[in-house]
Design an enzyme around this catalytic site. Structure first.
Site, PDB file in Angstrom:
ATOM      1  N   ASP A  83       0.344  -1.031   0.157  1.00 31.40           N
ATOM      2  CA  ASP A  83      -0.453   0.003   0.352  1.00 31.40           C
ATOM      3  C   ASP A  83       0.882   1.419  -0.116  1.00 31.40           C
ATOM      4  O   ASP A  83       0.952   1.589   0.675  1.00 31.40           O
ATOM      5  CB  ASP A  83      -0.531  -0.153   1.386  1.00 31.40           C
ATOM      6  CG  ASP A  83      -1.446  -1.258   1.703  1.00 31.40           C
ATOM      7  OD1 ASP A  83      -1.893  -1.603   0.754  1.00 31.40           O
ATOM      8  OD2 ASP A  83      -1.965  -1.868   2.496  1.00 31.40           O
ATOM      9  N   GLU A 134     -11.066  -0.688  -3.855  1.00 26.93           N
ATOM     10  CA  GLU A 134     -10.061   0.658  -3.133  1.00 26.93           C
ATOM     11  C   GLU A 134      -9.461   0.842  -3.277  1.00 26.93           C
ATOM     12  O   GLU A 134      -9.170   0.973  -4.771  1.00 26.93           O
ATOM     13  CB  GLU A 134     -10.523  -0.776  -1.877  1.00 26.93           C
ATOM     14  CG  GLU A 134      -9.407  -1.652  -2.426  1.00 26.93           C
ATOM     15  CD  GLU A 134      -9.146  -3.061  -1.394  1.00 26.93           C
ATOM     16  OE1 GLU A 134      -9.540  -3.101  -0.142  1.00 26.93           O
ATOM     17  OE2 GLU A 134      -7.399  -3.317  -1.874  1.00 26.93           O
TER      18      GLU A 134
HETATM   19  O1  FUB Z   1      -3.311  -3.814   2.685  1.00 27.98           O
HETATM   20  C1  FUB Z   1      -4.845  -4.437   2.999  1.00 27.98           C
HETATM   21  C2  FUB Z   1      -6.104  -3.584   2.350  1.00 27.98           C
HETATM   22  O2  FUB Z   1      -5.343  -4.418   1.260  1.00 27.98           O
HETATM   23  C3  FUB Z   1      -5.643  -2.035   1.816  1.00 27.98           C
HETATM   24  O3  FUB Z   1      -5.942  -1.756   2.608  1.00 27.98           O
HETATM   25  C4  FUB Z   1      -6.212  -2.355   0.254  1.00 27.98           C
HETATM   26  O4  FUB Z   1      -5.560  -0.719  -0.300  1.00 27.98           O
HETATM   27  C5  FUB Z   1      -5.769  -3.842   0.173  1.00 27.98           C
HETATM   28  O5  FUB Z   1      -3.949  -3.248  -0.824  1.00 27.98           O
END
Ligand code: FUB
Length: 336
Positions: free
Chosen positions: A48, A222
């Protein structure tokens, strides 16, 4: 005679200007001729990446941390910050925050810590670090966006006993804060298939108005990220693509983007700018550094064992990103 001297002077000036310019462009080309091979952080698992260039001229990456052995993304417990000034040599500034430092943090029965994708913003001498974290045992129903503050970009962060938002059942993960050229800051989050945004007050720790749904995104999953180029706002994100779709595309989440002339949309979907990596998720940021645009993302390359990649042992990567003349983004070539 005067005329000849003047022409000679003018000719000399043009020559030295041309020499200066070509030196500058060679320097730029040389600087990013090679960048650190991916994944560019190899001593720990990272995911991320939120990349920012701050006033000291360095590029900083705020990343979350995958733990081995993994259990999905449950045991992500801390954040690290990395920086560079040449895209080759990266400094690990160490841990910025961990789950036990969050005053309102929930204790999950299974010991899960869920410190998911963060972001950082700078305003009026202070750095604000935003992160999603559950506040109760029902983790997916108790997300809040926490804030830690420092007057330095990579150390000294203190977590506030206050959260930016905490609405049950709304998938409040993946915060992103964008500060526009006029100093107005905007907050976004994106999870559960929807992305929302709102203005932030000058104090950077309260919303200024209602959260609005970001309209016009296609297949949003997301990882909202906002950047601006030539007066156009870009919202990039990961989509829901799944390897099981049997649509001829190998791999899972892809990166898409949309543009607008307003930081809160509505948005016009423009398409995919990155094909899947070898990880189930992807999470990206786009930033300009010393005249070159870069796309940050994560893959599972570092966890490779006998040709198998672990979806939840991820590592941050970066590659150059190019625009077409009309402002659309070219497909990013993932280098390994
Ligand atoms: O790394 C945890 C979660 O997985 C993140 O918040 C999302 O964007 C995905 O990468």
């Amino acid at each position: 005679m005067k005329k000849i001297l003047y022409s000679l002077f003018l000719f000399g000036a043009i020559l030295s200007l041309a020499a200066c310019q070509s030196k500058e462009s060679t320097a730029k080309a040389e600087l990013f001729d090679s960048i650190a091979p991916n994944p560019f952080i190899k001593h720990m698992y990272t995911a991320d990446p939120s990349a920012h260039v701050w006033d000291d001229g360095r590029l900083y990456v705020y990343a979350s941390h995958d733990n081995a052995p993994p259990r999905g993304c449950d045991f992500m417990d801390k954040y690290h910050v990395f920086s560079t000034d040449d895209m080759i040599n990266w400094t690990d500034h160490g841990q910025i925050l961990e789950a036990k430092d969050v005053p309102w943090g929930g204790v999950l029965p299974n010991g899960g810590t869920f410190m998911w994708a963060p972001d950082c913003a700078y305003k009026d001498g202070k750095y604000y670090f935003y992160f999603p974290h559950p506040s109760g045992p029902e983790w997916n129903n108790s997300w809040k966006i926490g804030i830690a503050v420092s007057d330095k970009p990579a150390t000294g962060f203190v977590c506030l006993d206050h959260w930016l938002i905490g609405l049950p059942d709304q998938g409040e993960i993946d915060p992103c804060v964008f500060v526009d050229d006029d100093g107005q800051a905007y907050f976004y989050y994106g999870g559960g298939g929807k992305s929302y945004g709102a203005k932030l007050k000058d104090n950077m720790i309260e919303l200024d108005g209602e959260l609005q749904l970001m309209e016009g995104l296609v297949d949003f999953h997301e990882a909202t990220w906002i950047h601006k180029k030539d007066g156009v706002y870009y919202l990039s994100y990961s989509d829901n693509h799944d390897d099981n779709w049997n649509d001829g595309v190998k791999g899972d989440n892809r990166m898409r983007y949309a543009t607008s002339n307003n930081p809160l949309g509505p948005w016009e979907h423009k398409g995919i700018y990155m094909e899947p990596t070898n990880s189930y998720t992807n999470h990206g940021s786009i930033v300009e550094y010393k005249g070159q645009w870069f796309s940050f993302y994560h893959s599972s390359d570092l966890s490779e064992k006998n040709g198998e990649f672990n979806d939840w042992l991820r590592s941050v990567c970066v590659d150059k990103l190019y625009y077409n003349e009309d402002g659309t983004i070219q497909m990013v070539k993932q280098t390994r």
